[in-house]
Write an enzyme that holds these catalytic residues in place. Structure first.
Site, PDB file in Angstrom:
ATOM      1  N   TRP A   1     -12.172 -24.603  24.684  1.00 34.06           N
ATOM      2  CA  TRP A   1     -12.842 -25.880  24.436  1.00 34.06           C
ATOM      3  C   TRP A   1     -11.850 -26.998  24.743  1.00 34.06           C
ATOM      4  O   TRP A   1     -10.679 -26.898  24.381  1.00 34.06           O
ATOM      5  CB  TRP A   1     -13.301 -25.940  22.980  1.00 34.06           C
ATOM      6  CG  TRP A   1     -14.349 -26.968  22.736  1.00 34.06           C
ATOM      7  CD1 TRP A   1     -14.158 -28.189  22.165  1.00 34.06           C
ATOM      8  CD2 TRP A   1     -15.737 -26.876  23.053  1.00 34.06           C
ATOM      9  NE1 TRP A   1     -15.340 -28.866  22.105  1.00 34.06           N
ATOM     10  CE2 TRP A   1     -16.336 -28.076  22.650  1.00 34.06           C
ATOM     11  CE3 TRP A   1     -16.531 -25.902  23.647  1.00 34.06           C
ATOM     12  CZ2 TRP A   1     -17.690 -28.341  22.805  1.00 34.06           C
ATOM     13  CZ3 TRP A   1     -17.878 -26.156  23.806  1.00 34.06           C
ATOM     14  CH2 TRP A   1     -18.444 -27.359  23.380  1.00 34.06           C
TER      15      TRP A   1
ATOM     16  N   ARG B   1      -1.252 -36.628  23.927  1.00 34.73           N
ATOM     17  CA  ARG B   1      -0.439 -35.565  23.335  1.00 34.73           C
ATOM     18  C   ARG B   1      -0.392 -34.300  24.194  1.00 34.73           C
ATOM     19  O   ARG B   1       0.208 -33.303  23.814  1.00 34.73           O
ATOM     20  CB  ARG B   1      -0.970 -35.254  21.936  1.00 34.73           C
ATOM     21  CG  ARG B   1      -0.644 -36.370  20.960  1.00 34.73           C
ATOM     22  CD  ARG B   1      -1.581 -36.423  19.774  1.00 34.73           C
ATOM     23  NE  ARG B   1      -1.195 -37.515  18.870  1.00 34.73           N
ATOM     24  CZ  ARG B   1      -1.487 -38.800  19.056  1.00 34.73           C
ATOM     25  NH1 ARG B   1      -2.174 -39.170  20.113  1.00 34.73           N
ATOM     26  NH2 ARG B   1      -1.090 -39.713  18.197  1.00 34.73           N
TER      27      ARG B   1
ATOM     28  N   THR C   1     -20.312 -35.758  13.484  1.00 35.99           N
ATOM     29  CA  THR C   1     -20.696 -34.946  12.328  1.00 35.99           C
ATOM     30  C   THR C   1     -19.446 -34.400  11.632  1.00 35.99           C
ATOM     31  O   THR C   1     -18.327 -34.576  12.103  1.00 35.99           O
ATOM     32  CB  THR C   1     -21.582 -33.761  12.756  1.00 35.99           C
ATOM     33  OG1 THR C   1     -20.782 -32.853  13.527  1.00 35.99           O
ATOM     34  CG2 THR C   1     -22.777 -34.233  13.572  1.00 35.99           C
TER      35      THR C   1
ATOM     36  N   HIS D   1     -18.582 -31.386  11.498  1.00 39.10           N
ATOM     37  CA  HIS D   1     -18.155 -30.165  12.181  1.00 39.10           C
ATOM     38  C   HIS D   1     -16.637 -30.163  12.402  1.00 39.10           C
ATOM     39  O   HIS D   1     -15.976 -29.150  12.203  1.00 39.10           O
ATOM     40  CB  HIS D   1     -18.898 -30.045  13.521  1.00 39.10           C
ATOM     41  CG  HIS D   1     -18.544 -28.841  14.323  1.00 39.10           C
ATOM     42  ND1 HIS D   1     -18.999 -27.577  14.000  1.00 39.10           N
ATOM     43  CD2 HIS D   1     -17.765 -28.693  15.415  1.00 39.10           C
ATOM     44  CE1 HIS D   1     -18.519 -26.713  14.877  1.00 39.10           C
ATOM     45  NE2 HIS D   1     -17.760 -27.362  15.750  1.00 39.10           N
TER      46      HIS D   1
END
Length: 160
Positions: A33, A138, A97, A99
């Protein structure tokens, strides 16, 4: 200015070559991801390990779908593959959200649990940022590359 800080960390870690040696086996688990971020961190991590004397043939790199899966893969690399340490690399970016909170907390706790239960260094190289720009900063941008920091942390932990 940030690049000087990265260089000072690298120079401070050069003594780790003698301590860790080239016989250690290090696993690098990377979440798929946010691949622009995680792949840049993984590549910098592996490069830093090799530049500090880790034999490239003794670094095993695997991918998992997301950060939530990092602890399980780290555990498998330790128990099944006999890794001396595992570096977990991921990136969780806050959305609209809750999540983000659940994934970030579960990932951090899972990585810590795997390290303690297996008495093996498992390094938390997971960015938890508010937006994509913070992540890019980063992963080779304005704030250096946290993949390098994860590699140096791993080498320091192995030298204990």
């Amino acid at each position: 200015m940030r690049k000087e800080t990265d260089l000072s960390r690298v120079h401070a870690a050069t003594s780790l070559k003698k301590t860790v040696g080239d016989s250690v086996r290090i696993g690098v688990v990377t979440a798929e991801w946010n691949p622009d971020i995680t792949q840049a961190m993984r590549d910098a991590c592996i490069e830093a390990l090799v530049s500090h004397g880790v034999n490239e043939n003794r670094i095993q790199s695997v991918s998992v779908p997301g950060s939530f899966e990092l602890p399980y893969a780290a555990q498998q690399m330790i128990q099944r593959d006999g890794m001396d340490a595992v570096i977990c690399i991921g990136c969780v970016i806050q959305g609209e959200t809750r999540h983000f909170e659940f994934i970030a907390q579960a990932t951090a706790q899972g990585i810590m649990r795997v390290a303690l239960e297996n008495n093996t260094p498992v390094i938390f190289g997971v960015l938890t940022t508010q937006n994509m720009q913070q992540a890019l900063d980063r992963a080779g941008g304005a704030h250096g590359n946290k993949g390098v920091e994860a590699a140096l942390t791993c080498l320091k932990m192995l030298s204990l």
